[in-house]
Design an enzyme around this catalytic site. Structure first.
Site, short mmCIF file in Angstrom:
data_model
loop_
_atom_site.label_atom_id
_atom_site.label_comp_id
_atom_site.label_asym_id
_atom_site.label_seq_id
_atom_site.Cartn_x
_atom_site.Cartn_y
_atom_site.Cartn_z
CG MET A 105 0.51 -3.11 -2.07
SD MET A 105 0.48 -1.33 -1.77
CE MET A 105 0.44 -1.34 0.02
NE ARG A 106 8.24 -7.51 -3.04
CZ ARG A 106 8.85 -8.24 -2.12
NH1 ARG A 106 8.18 -8.69 -1.08
NH2 ARG A 106 10.13 -8.52 -2.24
CB ILE A 107 10.27 -1.71 -0.22
CG1 ILE A 107 9.21 -1.08 0.70
CG2 ILE A 107 11.55 -0.87 -0.25
CD1 ILE A 107 9.62 -0.94 2.13
CG ASN B 98 3.89 4.73 -6.58
OD1 ASN B 98 3.12 3.78 -6.83
ND2 ASN B 98 4.03 5.19 -5.35
CG HIS C 289 1.72 7.87 -1.68
ND1 HIS C 289 2.02 6.67 -1.07
CD2 HIS C 289 1.47 8.75 -0.68
CE1 HIS C 289 1.97 6.83 0.24
NE2 HIS C 289 1.64 8.08 0.50
CB SER D 179 1.15 12.62 -4.94
OG SER D 179 0.72 13.43 -3.87
CG ASP E 289 5.51 6.43 -0.49
OD1 ASP E 289 5.39 5.83 -1.57
OD2 ASP E 289 5.09 5.98 0.59
C1 GRF Z 1 -4.15 3.16 -4.49
O1 GRF Z 1 -4.69 3.86 -3.42
C2 GRF Z 1 -2.83 3.74 -4.87
O2 GRF Z 1 -2.74 5.12 -4.65
C3 GRF Z 1 -1.87 3.02 -3.95
O3 GRF Z 1 -2.37 1.71 -3.86
C4 GRF Z 1 -3.78 1.73 -4.10
C5 GRF Z 1 -4.03 0.75 -5.21
O4 GRF Z 1 -5.39 0.55 -5.44
N1 GRF Z 1 -0.51 3.08 -4.46
P1 GRF Z 1 -5.88 -0.26 -6.73
O5 GRF Z 1 -5.21 -1.63 -6.66
O6 GRF Z 1 -5.45 0.51 -7.93
O7 GRF Z 1 -7.35 -0.34 -6.58
#
Ligand code: GRF
Length: 218
Positions: A96-98, A113, A115, A142, A151
């Protein structure tokens, strides 16, 4: 092209629960996915995914972004760390980082990635609430190459789920998460076996340009 018989070294970046990480580990352990997970790196010290890595005996590293002076400094340290692992592929699994342009360009064509939406719909956060607000009848996930556009990189494959009348963001998220766990290992195996690459900004699949994202049946 990577030799099909040799597992592809990868580094996986996480920030949270790591259920996608677990799906990748499970696929690797079952023989369905030929990767050598060199390290799992989390930017959050409390990420549950670190425990999954420990349980699987995979080297795991915490690089807390809060301890770096800037986004640029963090990303440079991350580049060095990943390079030192000798992995040609970087797998973002809930990271969760840009990322800075420098980072993305360093690994151009070598970062994937997942998404939780049918891109180009619903970029950014809260994708399940976005899908409900848009009255979508279909939603999904995706897997895409990462570019400097958030994204926005070329989409390799998608998995779809129906949106049901009684759905909440939480129930929809749970349904999407299930298909993510099928989708991501499958796409990674295509990459690991040399079937997918990014050339001049376009996806090449089995030697041919890919005009539209592949659809995975789950
Ligand atoms: C997932 O929904 C993924 O698509 C998104 O972040 C979430 C990560 O979930 N990028 P996890 O940590 O794999 O359970």
């Amino acid at each position: 092209m990577h030799a099909v018989s040799t597992p592809l070294p990868v580094v996986i970046l996480i920030s949270g629960g790591g259920t996608n990480l677990q799906a990748i580990i499970d696929a690797q352990q079952s023989g369905a996915l030929a990767v050598d997970i060199r390290a799992i790196i989390s930017n959050r010290p409390d990420a549950l995914g670190l425990k999954r890595a420990q349980h699987a005996g995979i080297p795991n590293i915490v690089m807390d972004h809060k301890t770096f002076a800037s986004r640029e400094a963090f990303d440079r340290a991350l580049i060095s760390k990943i390079d030192s692992c000798g992995a040609p592929l970087v797998v973002l699994a809930g990271f969760m980082r840009i990322l800075t342009a420098e980072f993305v360009q360093h690994f151009a064509g070598r970062i994937l990635n997942i998404h939780p939406s049918l891109l180009p719909k619903h970029r950014g956060l809260d994708t399940h609430a976005q899908a409900l607000a848009a009255h979508d009848t279909e939603h999904g996930a995706s897997v895409h190459f990462v570019t400097t556009e958030l994204d926005g990189g070329p989409v390799i494959a998608q998995a779809r789920v129906p949106v049901l009348a009684a759905d909440t963001a939480a129930s929809l998220q749970a349904r999407v998460r299930e298909v993510e766990h099928i989708l991501y290992p499958r796409v990674l195996q295509w990459y690991a076996s040399g079937r997918i690459s990014l050339k001049a900004g376009r996806i090449v699949f089995d030697g041919k340009p890919l005009d539209a994202a592949l659809r995975i049946d789950t």
